[in-house]
Design a protein around this motif. Structure first.
Motif, PDB file in Angstrom:
ATOM      1  N   THR A   1       0.825  -1.209   0.000  1.00  0.00           N
ATOM      2  CA  THR A   1       0.000   0.000   0.000  1.00  0.00           C
ATOM      3  C   THR A   1       0.857   1.255   0.000  1.00  0.00           C
ATOM      4  OG1 THR A   1      -1.842  -1.081   1.127  1.00  0.00           O
ATOM      5  CG2 THR A   1      -1.714   1.307   1.317  1.00  0.00           C
ATOM      6  N   PHE A   2       1.922   1.256   0.797  1.00  0.00           N
ATOM      7  CA  PHE A   2       2.782   2.439   0.866  1.00  0.00           C
ATOM      8  C   PHE A   2       3.494   2.711  -0.462  1.00  0.00           C
ATOM      9  CE2 PHE A   2       2.193   2.507   5.416  1.00  0.00           C
ATOM     10  CZ  PHE A   2       2.448   3.825   5.750  1.00  0.00           C
ATOM     11  N   TYR A   3       3.652   1.671  -1.282  1.00  0.00           N
ATOM     12  CA  TYR A   3       4.266   1.900  -2.589  1.00  0.00           C
ATOM     13  C   TYR A   3       3.195   2.187  -3.649  1.00  0.00           C
ATOM     14  CZ  TYR A   3       7.436   1.525  -6.558  1.00  0.00           C
ATOM     15  OH  TYR A   3       8.180   1.818  -7.689  1.00  0.00           O
ATOM     16  N   CYS A   4       2.173   1.358  -3.710  1.00  0.00           N
ATOM     17  CA  CYS A   4       1.231   1.399  -4.835  1.00  0.00           C
ATOM     18  C   CYS A   4       0.268   2.578  -4.809  1.00  0.00           C
ATOM     19  CB  CYS A   4       0.438   0.096  -4.903  1.00  0.00           C
ATOM     20  SG  CYS A   4       1.438  -1.312  -5.377  1.00  0.00           S
ATOM     21  N   THR A   5      -0.177   2.992  -3.631  1.00  0.00           N
ATOM     22  CA  THR A   5      -1.138   4.089  -3.583  1.00  0.00           C
ATOM     23  C   THR A   5      -0.535   5.386  -4.121  1.00  0.00           C
ATOM     24  OG1 THR A   5      -2.401   3.090  -1.770  1.00  0.00           O
ATOM     25  CG2 THR A   5      -2.613   5.471  -2.069  1.00  0.00           C
ATOM     26  N   PRO A   6       0.636   5.822  -3.673  1.00  0.00           N
ATOM     27  CA  PRO A   6       1.250   7.013  -4.285  1.00  0.00           C
ATOM     28  C   PRO A   6       1.616   6.786  -5.755  1.00  0.00           C
ATOM     29  CG  PRO A   6       2.232   6.548  -2.143  1.00  0.00           C
ATOM     30  CD  PRO A   6       1.412   5.342  -2.523  1.00  0.00           C
ATOM     31  N   TYR A   7       2.068   5.566  -6.077  1.00  0.00           N
ATOM     32  CA  TYR A   7       2.455   5.267  -7.464  1.00  0.00           C
ATOM     33  C   TYR A   7       1.257   5.454  -8.396  1.00  0.00           C
ATOM     34  CZ  TYR A   7       4.253   2.712 -11.518  1.00  0.00           C
ATOM     35  OH  TYR A   7       4.648   2.372 -12.790  1.00  0.00           O
ATOM     36  N   ASN A   8       0.133   4.883  -8.040  1.00  0.00           N
ATOM     37  CA  ASN A   8      -1.051   4.978  -8.899  1.00  0.00           C
ATOM     38  C   ASN A   8      -1.568   6.404  -9.007  1.00  0.00           C
ATOM     39  OD1 ASN A   8      -1.167   2.244  -9.577  1.00  0.00           O
ATOM     40  ND2 ASN A   8      -2.333   1.729  -7.737  1.00  0.00           N
ATOM     41  N   ALA A   9      -1.427   7.182  -7.941  1.00  0.00           N
ATOM     42  CA  ALA A   9      -1.871   8.577  -7.994  1.00  0.00           C
ATOM     43  C   ALA A   9      -1.106   9.361  -9.055  1.00  0.00           C
ATOM     44  CB  ALA A   9      -1.684   9.232  -6.622  1.00  0.00           C
ATOM     45  N   LEU A  10       0.126   8.963  -9.310  1.00  0.00           N
ATOM     46  CA  LEU A  10       0.943   9.657 -10.305  1.00  0.00           C
ATOM     47  C   LEU A  10       0.426   9.455 -11.727  1.00  0.00           C
ATOM     48  CD1 LEU A  10       4.503   9.017  -8.855  1.00  0.00           C
ATOM     49  CD2 LEU A  10       3.444  11.255  -9.213  1.00  0.00           C
ATOM     50  N   ILE A  11      -0.380   8.421 -11.957  1.00  0.00           N
ATOM     51  CA  ILE A  11      -0.935   8.220 -13.299  1.00  0.00           C
ATOM     52  C   ILE A  11      -1.765   9.433 -13.693  1.00  0.00           C
ATOM     53  CG2 ILE A  11      -2.444   6.785 -14.726  1.00  0.00           C
ATOM     54  CD1 ILE A  11      -1.786   4.446 -12.824  1.00  0.00           C
ATOM     55  N   ALA A  12      -2.601   9.891 -12.761  1.00  0.00           N
ATOM     56  CA  ALA A  12      -3.439  11.056 -13.036  1.00  0.00           C
ATOM     57  C   ALA A  12      -2.623  12.337 -13.064  1.00  0.00           C
ATOM     58  CB  ALA A  12      -4.545  11.157 -11.982  1.00  0.00           C
ATOM     59  N   GLU A  13      -1.570  12.422 -12.256  1.00  0.00           N
ATOM     60  CA  GLU A  13      -0.818  13.669 -12.132  1.00  0.00           C
ATOM     61  C   GLU A  13       0.239  13.847 -13.211  1.00  0.00           C
ATOM     62  OE1 GLU A  13      -1.256  14.240  -7.309  1.00  0.00           O
ATOM     63  OE2 GLU A  13       0.505  13.202  -8.096  1.00  0.00           O
ATOM     64  N   LEU A  14       0.880  12.763 -13.614  1.00  0.00           N
ATOM     65  CA  LEU A  14       1.886  12.862 -14.679  1.00  0.00           C
ATOM     66  C   LEU A  14       1.224  12.991 -16.052  1.00  0.00           C
ATOM     67  CD1 LEU A  14       4.428  10.131 -13.471  1.00  0.00           C
ATOM     68  CD2 LEU A  14       4.728  12.612 -13.384  1.00  0.00           C
TER      69      LEU A  14
END
Length: 472
Positions: free
Chosen positions: A160-173
């Motif tokens: 969770t600590f890796y994937c939640t921020p990682y997935n948020a970057l899909i929308a932001e990048l």
């Protein structure tokens, strides 16, 4: 970020436009996608081999597999020890997701809101994945069950600590729907690659078995894979300067308020409800695949690798068509077609090795399943992440709060709830008629029914409404 100050003709508050910022170059897109390869490899190890390792069938035991945890049914004759542990771990971690998402959404680190989490979660995630399979007692013991309980919970928290921020970057990048679809396509390639490598595990440990025995061979194989995954997960935070490509700001909402506002989005609720049912279905199917091969088709466990590599290869051929068609006919239509095909594939799996398919050789039955499952695999590998990115961006425009992390955490929450139910379902029904494989057939049919229901729910998602907000 300040409050929205402009109203649309419909009365919806619209946030001020954000300042221009650089688009992510294609080389950086692939650097970002490498991180997905890493965590997909670790996720593939757990999702594909944990139950196979700890709740072995008779064929596997005859090959030298140690039974590490008690196999008896412990609750109402339905829930097994392994099923209860894995289901509870996912259920527990589902409530960790919103907290991690809120921490990430509110993070004001100089290097960005997301990358610090990726950098510091990579090593714990790789290590705990290996520990899951390193039972301290070489035999059946409740100590092993307790150890498995702790390590599986640790695995999901680290993930969770890796994937939640990682997935948020899909929308932001990705600064618009097309860019987000491009990123989703790239990470779908690396997700499939990571999952495929995890399925190759029997081939690798099979080469080690003559030298060190089955159990040690499996553990060494997973250790090597985890080391590769660790390096890959470090690539995004080391290769991408988040603030060069992301123009978002820490939210001002509390965890509860952010979660409330996220689930307050009507279109997101429709999507996430269908997603829960889908994850019950796909997790049931994925967990059962090695057993379908060994118990229903009576083929060697290494055949699982052959089938999945074939499924992966065929699926990859459809990635570009899915990307092109999604921009032309819409993501919703393609995903609905994928729901239908997956439903048929799961139903077919329930008949593997039976008299119904007796006119087809066992090996060919698996080949048919692999090819049929490849098409929806491509669609589900790309489109759901892009849909969440669309919904998160639309919400950001109308509310003025950049809560991308919470949207992906909410989706992950739904995924883990679905996976929890799936683990209880599969480990429970798989014990029915183990000698004949009846339980495995029941699990496959359940997956088919649930996948069909997921498609029906998703049909109510209003894609035009979401995209309309993005275009304003």
């Amino acid at each position: 970020m300040g409050n929205a100050t402009t109203a649309s003709v419909t009365g919806v508050q619209v946030a001020p436009a954000k300042s221009a910022i650089r688009d992510l170059p294609i080389a950086k897109v692939w650097a970002f996608a490498v991180g997905q390869f890493g965590w997909a490899l670790l996720s593939g190890i757990i999702s594909n081999w944990l139950v196979y390792f700890y709740q072995p069938d008779q064929e596997t035991i005859s090959q030298g597999q140690t039974v590490f945890v008690p196999q008896g049914l412990v609750v109402l004759g339905i829930v097994t020890v392994v099923g209860g542990i894995t289901a509870f771990a996912r259920f527990f971690d589902a409530f960790v997701d919103p907290a991690v998402a809120s921490l990430s959404d509110r993070c004001d680190a100089k290097s960005g809101r997301r990358m610090p989490f990726l950098k510091f979660a990579a090593l714990p995630l790789a290590v705990v994945t290996v520990l899951v399979f390193w039972s301290p007692i070489n035999g059946t013991s409740w100590v092993n069950a307790a150890f498995l309980f702790v390590t599986v919970i640790g695995y999901y928290i680290a993930l969770t600590f890796y994937c939640t921020p990682y997935n948020a970057l899909i929308a932001e990048l990705g600064h618009d729907s097309k860019q987000q679809l491009t990123i989703s396509t790239a990470i779908s390639f690396t997700w499939v690659a990571g999952t495929a490598i995890a399925y190759v595990a029997p081939v690798i440990w099979g080469a080690f078995v003559p030298m060190m025995g089955r159990i040690t061979a499996i553990r060494v194989t997973f250790t090597i894979m985890a080391a590769v995954a660790f390096v890959c997960m470090l690539v995004p935070p080391l290769a991408i300067r988040e603030k060069d490509y992301v123009n978002s700001h820490p939210t001002s909402e509390s965890t509860i308020e952010s979660l409330k506002q996220t689930f307050g989005d009507g279109e997101f609720r429709k999507f996430v409800c269908s997603d829960v049912v889908y994850w019950v279905a796909i997790t049931t199917f994925q967990t059962g695949l090695p057993f379908f091969v060994t118990s229903l088709l009576k083929l060697p466990e290494t055949t699982t690798t052959i089938y999945f590599v074939l499924m992966t290869g065929v699926s990859v051929l459809f990635y570009l068509p899915v990307n092109i068609l999604a921009n032309k006919v819409g993501k919703k239509r393609l995903l609905l077609v994928a729901f239908v095909i997956f439903t048929c594939a799961f139903a077919f799996a329930g008949a593997l090795g039976s008299a119904v398919l007796g006119f087809i050789p066992a090996m060919a039955q698996g080949l048919v399943l692999s090819v049929v499952g490849a098409i929806p695999m491509a669609a589900f590998g790309i489109l759901p992440q892009a849909i969440v990115a669309n919904i998160a961006d639309a919400s950001s425009k109308t509310t003025g709060q950049d809560r991308q992390g919470m949207f992906y955490a909410a989706r992950t929450f739904a995924m883990k709830m679905g996976q929890s139910v799936a683990m209880l379902l599969f480990t429970g029904v798989s014990t029915i008629g183990m000698a004949s494989g009846a339980g495995y057939r029941i699990a496959a049919v359940c997956a088919a029914v649930l996948c069909g229901l997921g498609g029906i729910v998703f049909a109510f998602y209003n894609e035009k409404k979401v995209l309309g907000v993005l275009e304003t």
